[in-house]
Structure formats: C-alpha cells, structure tokens
Design a protein around this motif. Structure first.
Motif, PDB file in Angstrom:
ATOM      1  N   ARG A   1     112.127 114.463 140.796  1.00 51.24           N
ATOM      2  CA  ARG A   1     111.540 115.172 139.658  1.00 51.24           C
ATOM      3  C   ARG A   1     111.191 116.622 139.989  1.00 51.24           C
ATOM      4  O   ARG A   1     110.591 117.312 139.190  1.00 51.24           O
ATOM      5  CB  ARG A   1     110.272 114.457 139.180  1.00 51.24           C
ATOM      6  CG  ARG A   1     110.539 113.087 138.615  1.00 51.24           C
ATOM      7  CD  ARG A   1     109.294 112.453 138.050  1.00 51.24           C
ATOM      8  NE  ARG A   1     108.274 112.210 139.037  1.00 51.24           N
ATOM      9  CZ  ARG A   1     108.233 111.113 139.822  1.00 51.24           C
ATOM     10  NH1 ARG A   1     109.171 110.199 139.719  1.00 51.24           N
ATOM     11  NH2 ARG A   1     107.264 110.947 140.700  1.00 51.24           N
TER      12      ARG A   1
ATOM     13  N   SER B   1     106.072 104.493 132.597  1.00 51.89           N
ATOM     14  CA  SER B   1     106.783 105.697 133.020  1.00 51.89           C
ATOM     15  C   SER B   1     108.224 105.692 132.520  1.00 51.89           C
ATOM     16  O   SER B   1     108.826 104.637 132.343  1.00 51.89           O
ATOM     17  CB  SER B   1     106.844 105.793 134.548  1.00 51.89           C
ATOM     18  OG  SER B   1     105.585 105.618 135.138  1.00 51.89           O
TER      19      SER B   1
ATOM     20  N   HIS C   1     112.005 106.668 133.574  1.00 53.32           N
ATOM     21  CA  HIS C   1     112.826 106.887 134.766  1.00 53.32           C
ATOM     22  C   HIS C   1     114.250 107.108 134.297  1.00 53.32           C
ATOM     23  O   HIS C   1     114.801 106.255 133.595  1.00 53.32           O
ATOM     24  CB  HIS C   1     112.771 105.672 135.698  1.00 53.32           C
ATOM     25  CG  HIS C   1     111.429 105.438 136.304  1.00 53.32           C
ATOM     26  ND1 HIS C   1     110.585 104.450 135.879  1.00 53.32           N
ATOM     27  CD2 HIS C   1     110.771 106.085 137.295  1.00 53.32           C
ATOM     28  CE1 HIS C   1     109.467 104.494 136.594  1.00 53.32           C
ATOM     29  NE2 HIS C   1     109.549 105.477 137.449  1.00 53.32           N
TER      30      HIS C   1
ATOM     31  N   HIS D   1     107.032  98.511 140.596  1.00 50.91           N
ATOM     32  CA  HIS D   1     107.845  98.729 139.395  1.00 50.91           C
ATOM     33  C   HIS D   1     108.013  97.407 138.654  1.00 50.91           C
ATOM     34  O   HIS D   1     107.930  96.328 139.255  1.00 50.91           O
ATOM     35  CB  HIS D   1     109.223  99.249 139.789  1.00 50.91           C
ATOM     36  CG  HIS D   1     109.220 100.636 140.342  1.00 50.91           C
ATOM     37  ND1 HIS D   1     109.006 101.743 139.560  1.00 50.91           N
ATOM     38  CD2 HIS D   1     109.405 101.103 141.596  1.00 50.91           C
ATOM     39  CE1 HIS D   1     109.072 102.829 140.311  1.00 50.91           C
ATOM     40  NE2 HIS D   1     109.300 102.479 141.555  1.00 50.91           N
TER      41      HIS D   1
ATOM     42  N   ASP E   1     101.795 107.823 143.976  1.00 55.31           N
ATOM     43  CA  ASP E   1     103.149 107.276 143.870  1.00 55.31           C
ATOM     44  C   ASP E   1     103.706 106.993 145.269  1.00 55.31           C
ATOM     45  O   ASP E   1     104.888 107.210 145.534  1.00 55.31           O
ATOM     46  CB  ASP E   1     104.054 108.256 143.112  1.00 55.31           C
ATOM     47  CG  ASP E   1     105.224 107.573 142.430  1.00 55.31           C
ATOM     48  OD1 ASP E   1     105.420 106.364 142.658  1.00 55.31           O
ATOM     49  OD2 ASP E   1     105.950 108.250 141.685  1.00 55.31           O
TER      50      ASP E   1
ATOM     51  N   HIS F   1     103.817 110.021 135.832  1.00 52.87           N
ATOM     52  CA  HIS F   1     104.582 111.278 136.000  1.00 52.87           C
ATOM     53  C   HIS F   1     105.205 111.864 134.730  1.00 52.87           C
ATOM     54  O   HIS F   1     106.426 111.985 134.632  1.00 52.87           O
ATOM     55  CB  HIS F   1     105.634 111.146 137.108  1.00 52.87           C
ATOM     56  CG  HIS F   1     106.489 109.900 137.072  1.00 52.87           C
ATOM     57  ND1 HIS F   1     107.475 109.703 136.151  1.00 52.87           N
ATOM     58  CD2 HIS F   1     106.498 108.808 137.869  1.00 52.87           C
ATOM     59  CE1 HIS F   1     108.060 108.542 136.386  1.00 52.87           C
ATOM     60  NE2 HIS F   1     107.478 107.976 137.410  1.00 52.87           N
TER      61      HIS F   1
ATOM     62  N   HIS G   1      98.396 104.352 141.852  1.00 53.82           N
ATOM     63  CA  HIS G   1      99.860 104.403 141.757  1.00 53.82           C
ATOM     64  C   HIS G   1     100.466 104.342 143.158  1.00 53.82           C
ATOM     65  O   HIS G   1     100.687 105.361 143.806  1.00 53.82           O
ATOM     66  CB  HIS G   1     100.312 105.674 141.024  1.00 53.82           C
ATOM     67  CG  HIS G   1     101.768 105.632 140.652  1.00 53.82           C
ATOM     68  ND1 HIS G   1     102.325 106.443 139.692  1.00 53.82           N
ATOM     69  CD2 HIS G   1     102.790 104.854 141.095  1.00 53.82           C
ATOM     70  CE1 HIS G   1     103.622 106.170 139.580  1.00 53.82           C
ATOM     71  NE2 HIS G   1     103.925 105.217 140.430  1.00 53.82           N
TER      72      HIS G   1
ATOM     73  N   GLU H   1     103.751  99.472 137.521  1.00 57.51           N
ATOM     74  CA  GLU H   1     104.317 100.680 136.921  1.00 57.51           C
ATOM     75  C   GLU H   1     105.484 100.204 136.077  1.00 57.51           C
ATOM     76  O   GLU H   1     106.585  99.959 136.576  1.00 57.51           O
ATOM     77  CB  GLU H   1     104.797 101.703 137.960  1.00 57.51           C
ATOM     78  CG  GLU H   1     105.303 102.968 137.258  1.00 57.51           C
ATOM     79  CD  GLU H   1     106.026 103.963 138.163  1.00 57.51           C
ATOM     80  OE1 GLU H   1     106.351 103.618 139.312  1.00 57.51           O
ATOM     81  OE2 GLU H   1     106.279 105.079 137.683  1.00 57.51           O
TER      82      GLU H   1
HETATM   83 ZN    ZN Z   1     107.806 106.191 138.550  1.00 51.68          ZN
END
Ligand code: ZN
Ligand code: ZN
Length: 242
Positions: free
Chosen positions: A169, A100, A102, A41, A196, A132, A8, A74
C-alpha cells in the motif's frame, strides 16, 4: 502518548504470518501492553483460517497474566455492497471485527463503488474498525468516509505497516493518512492505531504513525489506543474489559 493495546496483528493462522498466537501474546505482554488482540484474516484470504476457527473462540482464555487477550478478525470486504467474509455465529463470537479492502480479493472500483463497499461494511453491526483505509489502490472520498464512520460508530485505522516502504500500500499513504486525520478531526471520528504485524517483532510498533500524529498535532482524545475505556467502544462484547 501511552499506547495500551494493539488489535491488528496476525498469526500463522493467516497463512502468511509467522508466529503462533502464544508467541504473539507473550511478546505483547513483555512489551507491556494492557490488551492484545489477534485478528487473523477471514476465510476469503488464500491460506486463511476456516469459519470454524472463529466460531470456536468461546474456549479461548481472554487473559494472560494481567493482560487482556481479545480474539478478533480482519474480515475481507468481498463486494461493493460491503459484505464481509464472516457471518452468523462466527461473526457473533469474535470480540471485534476489522473490515478491510484488499486488492487481491476485490478489484478496486470507482470512488462511488469503493465508498458503497465501505458504507455497507460500516452498517454491519459487528464491524467497528475499518482497516488501512489509506490504500491508494481504492479511490476514496475521505471527507465522506470520516463522516460515515462517525455516524455508524466506527473507528478508522492508522496502519503502521502501510507506512513501510516495502508495503503493497506504499506510495501516497502519508498523504492519505493526513486526509484521514484532517476529516476525523472535523467530524470527531475516532482513530485506532494498528500495527498489522505479520511477525511478533512488529506488535505495537507505531513509530511512523506517532510521528504523523505529532506532526499534525492530532488530538489524543480521538485516539482509542490510550484508554481501555475507549477500547470497549470497538468490541462486540465490551464486558470483557472491566
Ligand atoms: Zn489488511
Ligand atoms: Zn495479511
């Protein structure tokens, strides 16, 4: 516990990360990883790469010296049915897909809606990692999440950057991760460590997640990052790893 890979990580292609793929690869090699994956992403993120970026991965060399290089994504979960922002040929081409939630792409729903989103994503045969799931913005039933992940052969991520106090987060992340570990242990669901990293200096840096794993005495067998054989489990094309 030896960590052999980090899947990641982001590059300038994500639009808000700061190193090239090449720079990340060299960094990963220099710190001694056996496999390195970049996972920009998906197209739903503002400034992210177009679909064609992923569709063209076939030309990318999967080795750097003796280190494996993996081309991932991702992906963004875009609705409560669990659809993601990459499909068809592009999704087939990626070596692995992290999915994921978001909050700037999908408004957090009720717990039932969020769980439906996770379930839908896990039912996608190309999704083998949930990124996550510690995000406190999304109310989550962790018992159910770990159970579903085991059922669909998906790993839950323990995300180092979520533990950064500056992270979007942050907050009760530690608490959420303890729950993830508790239920993953109960259902024998695999977990995967992900940095990440949005800058190369964060690649494979897992100080805080490691501390948590140790404090919970979490079984190493359930951690994927300590074995290339286990890495194969989250790949669309496991034969890349010999
Ligand atoms: Zn993410
Ligand atoms: Zn990002």
């Amino acid at each position: 516990m030896e960590i052999l890979f980090d899947l990641h990580t982001h590059t300038i292609m994500s639009g808000h990360a700061y190193n090239t793929i090449e720079e990340n690869i060299v960094e990963a090699y220099n710190i001694g990883l056996q496999a390195y994956g970049f996972s920009d992403h998906g197209p739903a993120i503002e400034g992210g790469p177009a679909e064609v970026y992923f569709r063209h991965f076939r030309i990318f060399p999967r080795h750097y010296k003796n280190m494996y290089v993996l081309c991932g994504v991702e992906a963004v979960i875009t609705d409560y049915d669990g659809h993601i922002d990459l499909n068809g040929k592009a999704l087939e081409r990626v070596d692995y897909a992290i999915a994921s939630l978001h909050s700037w792409c999908l408004q957090p729903g009720t717990c039932a809606e969020n769980m439906r989103a996770y379930r839908g994503a896990m039912q996608n045969p190309y999704v083998k990692i949930i990124g996550h799931p510690d995000d406190q913005a999304y109310e989550t039933d962790y018992d159910e999440l770990a159970y579903m992940a085991q059922k669909y052969g998906v790993a839950l991520e323990l995300n180092e950057s979520s533990l950064d106090p500056e992270s979007v987060r942050s907050g009760s992340v530690r608490e959420k991760m303890r729950l993830i570990m508790k239920y993953c242990r109960r259902y024998q669901t695999p977990v995967i460590l992900g940095s990440d990293a949005h800058h190369k200096s964060y690649i494979a840096r897992f100080e805080q997640v490691r501390e948590l794993l140790a404090s919970e005495n979490f079984p190493q067998e359930l951690v994927l990052n300590n074995s290339l054989a286990k890495l194969r489990r989250v790949l669309n094309h496991p034969d890349i790893i010999k």
